[in-house]
Write a protein that holds these residues in place. Structure first.
Motif, short mmCIF file in Angstrom:
data_model
loop_
_atom_site.label_atom_id
_atom_site.label_comp_id
_atom_site.label_asym_id
_atom_site.label_seq_id
_atom_site.Cartn_x
_atom_site.Cartn_y
_atom_site.Cartn_z
N ILE A 123 5.27 13.04 2.13
CA ILE A 123 4.57 12.24 1.27
C ILE A 123 4.60 10.59 1.66
N GLU A 124 5.67 10.28 2.13
CA GLU A 124 5.84 8.87 2.48
C GLU A 124 4.65 8.58 3.66
N GLU A 125 4.40 9.23 4.62
CA GLU A 125 3.17 8.79 5.47
C GLU A 125 1.94 8.87 4.78
N ARG A 126 1.63 9.71 3.81
CA ARG A 126 0.29 9.84 2.96
C ARG A 126 0.20 8.50 2.17
N LYS A 127 1.37 8.15 1.82
CA LYS A 127 1.21 6.80 0.81
C LYS A 127 0.79 5.63 1.65
N LYS A 128 1.55 5.53 2.94
CA LYS A 128 1.30 4.41 3.67
C LYS A 128 -0.18 4.50 4.13
N PHE A 129 -0.86 5.64 4.44
CA PHE A 129 -2.10 5.76 4.99
C PHE A 129 -3.16 5.51 3.83
N ARG A 130 -2.71 5.83 2.45
CA ARG A 130 -3.47 5.49 1.32
C ARG A 130 -3.52 4.20 1.04
N ASP A 131 -2.34 3.45 1.18
CA ASP A 131 -2.37 1.88 0.89
C ASP A 131 -3.32 1.40 2.00
N LEU A 132 -3.18 1.62 3.25
CA LEU A 132 -4.15 0.97 4.16
C LEU A 132 -5.35 1.49 4.06
N ALA A 133 -5.83 2.54 3.52
CA ALA A 133 -7.09 2.63 3.14
C ALA A 133 -7.74 1.84 2.14
N ALA A 134 -6.73 1.82 1.07
CA ALA A 134 -7.31 0.93 -0.04
C ALA A 134 -7.50 -0.72 0.49
N GLU A 135 -6.39 -1.12 1.24
CA GLU A 135 -6.69 -2.50 1.70
C GLU A 135 -7.84 -2.78 2.52
N ILE A 136 -8.05 -1.61 3.47
CA ILE A 136 -9.41 -1.66 4.13
C ILE A 136 -10.68 -1.66 3.09
N SER A 137 -10.69 -1.03 2.25
CA SER A 137 -11.73 -1.02 1.21
C SER A 137 -11.73 -2.35 0.49
N VAL A 138 -10.65 -3.14 0.30
CA VAL A 138 -10.60 -4.33 -0.20
C VAL A 138 -11.72 -5.25 0.57
N ILE A 139 -10.99 -5.37 1.95
CA ILE A 139 -11.70 -5.99 3.02
C ILE A 139 -13.18 -5.79 3.03
N TYR A 140 -13.32 -4.43 3.14
CA TYR A 140 -14.88 -3.93 3.38
C TYR A 140 -15.71 -4.59 2.05
N LYS A 141 -15.20 -4.56 0.96
CA LYS A 141 -15.67 -5.17 -0.29
C LYS A 141 -16.36 -6.71 -0.10
N GLU A 142 -15.06 -7.40 0.26
CA GLU A 142 -15.22 -8.91 0.41
C GLU A 142 -16.31 -9.20 1.64
N ALA A 143 -16.12 -8.47 2.75
CA ALA A 143 -17.03 -8.55 3.79
C ALA A 143 -18.44 -8.30 3.29
#
Length: 470
Positions: free
Chosen positions: A304-324
């Motif tokens: 679960i801990e690894e899944r949470k880190k990858f989920r947060d990373l994907a969410a951060e990448i999505s935010v950066i993608y939207k801004e770009a």
């Protein structure tokens, strides 16, 4: 008992009155227009007036019964008036053709005429009787020589190109020469010729000369006024032309500026469009790939801990993608990015980063600032520059320093904002080579009147910024 005046008595009296009036008028005129011509003419008028007064008052126009001393005074005054009139004529009518003529140049020594004229015409009353005829011959020859010299001078001056005023001066000089010729001849006939005294002929000479010279002055004054008017009109015309040229040049410059601005705007739009397309096609595509990769790692994670880190990373990448993507659309659509509508909350940004770094286990962020002071004491431009300064510093630390801790301090002292950034990453003895990001930040801080210092210590990199505030 009525006194019966003869014409021979009236002409000198009228001439004395006319000379007195004209002398006063031209003296006043000379005070306002100090020309060489008026100077010579004023001297001539007053000397001529003195001669007539002496001739009428003392000699009564008859030289055969005149006392010797008054006669000498009167003769000296007469020849002095001839001298001043000769200077007047030459100064008025001399031109380039006669400038170097020997007769004209000889006039510079005409002062010898007065003593020789007085001596030659007074000998007849001084010498014994048996020498009177010889003295008369000497006086006659001298007078003829001076008369001939004046004729030559007038002939030479008449060859010059003349205006109407100069022509009238020349006519007056001819009348003056003719009547004074009669006056000089009358001396050898007891002061009388054809029933008129020498004083009458001298008076006629002065009176005719006054008339012609006054006409000449009126023409010359009219010509001067016309010339001044033409010069003034020409100056005004050139001034108007200059104003038109200035206006035309200003219009050309304004048009050129508009065209230059249009070309610059066109180039900026083209550049922004190209950047927007590259953001959309390259960066956005790479971010999408990264996001799918993070989501794939999340799906394959074993706990679960690894899944949470990858989920947060994907969410951060999505935010950066939207801004770009938003930036790429704004650049491609030529929409101006207005900084006043963009929020740069330093405190929220740092807290968000600290939480993300803790979640991902990258590094620890130590923050020391007062959010209320930031909002109250910094304006939009200062907040923007500090925001990007911290963002660039954190990015450099993550990319190059391999640090475990970052310390950020923002403090206010009097009217200065002091910002300190430290990390505990790897360091070297060499100075830090600034890239495009730090160089741009240094320039922005300098534009705001601040100081920007970067040092590489044994404990890591340190950046100190001091920024003046109101």
């Amino acid at each position: 008992m009525l006194y019966h005046f003869k014409l021979d008595d009236l002409i000198p009296l009228f001439t004395v009155g006319a000379l007195l009036i004209v002398s006063i008028c031209y003296t006043i005129f000379y005070l306002f227009n100090r020309s060489l011509l008026l100077k010579h003419y004023n001297i001539y008028l007053w000397v001529s007036l003195a001669y007539l007064l002496q001739s009428i008052g003392t000699l009564n126009g008859k030289t055969d019964r005149a006392p010797l001393l008054p006669y000498i005074y009167c003769t000296a005054t007469l020849w002095l008036s001839y001298l001043t009139y000769l200077n007047l004529i030459i100064s008025a009518l001399r031109g380039p053709k006669t400038e170097q003529n020997p007769f004209i140049r000889l006039n510079k020594r005409n002062y010898i005429i007065v003593p020789f004229g007085v001596i030659a015409n007074s000998l007849i009353y001084i010498v014994p009787i048996h020498l009177k005829f010889s003295s008369a011959i000497v006086a006659l020859l001298f007078n003829i020589a001076i008369f001939a010299y004046c004729l030559i001078i007038l002939y030479l001056l008449s060859k010059e190109k003349r205006e109407t005023s100069s022509t009238n001066i020349l006519r007056g000089a001819i009348c003056m020469l003719v009547f004074n010729g009669f006056n000089l001849i009358s001396v050898f006939n007891g002061g009388i010729l054809l029933g008129f005294t020498g004083a009458t002929y001298a008076s006629l000479a002065y009176f005719s000369e006054i008339i012609f010279f006054s006409v000449a002055i009126s023409y010359r004054t009219s010509a001067d006024l016309k010339e001044k008017y033409e010069i003034k009109t020409e100056v005004m015309r050139k001034k108007l032309e200059l104003e038109k040229e200035k206006k035309r040049a200003s219009e050309i410059l304004i048009k050129h500026d508009f065209e230059l601005q249009a070309e610059r705007t066109k180039a900026i739009i083209a550049q922004r469009t190209a950047i927007g397309r590259r953001l959309h096609n390259d960066l956005s595509g790479s971010l999408v790939t990264l996001r799918f990769l993070a989501e794939d790692f999340e799906a394959k994670a074993t706990n679960i801990e690894e899944r949470k880190k990858f989920r947060d990373l994907a969410a951060e990448i999505s935010v950066i993608y939207k801004e770009a993507r938003n930036y790429s659309h704004e650049l491609s659509s030529n929409t101006t990015i207005n900084d006043s509508t963009v929020s740069y909350n330093i405190s929220s940004y740092l807290e968000k980063l600290r939480h993300q770094f803790l979640t991902l286990g990258l590094l620890e962020l130590h923050i020391e600032l007062n959010e209320d002071e930031l909002l109250k004491k910094l304006d939009t431009a200062q907040t923007k520059n500090i925001y990007f300064l911290l963002k660039e510093c954190i990015s450099n630390t993550i990319k190059h320093a391999m640090a475990k801790n970052i310390w950020i301090s923002i403090k206010f002292q009097d009217h200065v904002c002091n910002i300190q950034f430290n990390d505990d990453g790897k360091s070297g003895k060499d100075d830090i080579r600034e890239g495009f990001g730090l160089a741009a930040l240094r320039s922005s801080i300098a534009d705001l009147g601040g100081n920007f210092e970067v040092t590489n210590t044994t404990k890591g990199m340190q950046i100190n910024v001091s920024l003046g505030i109101e």
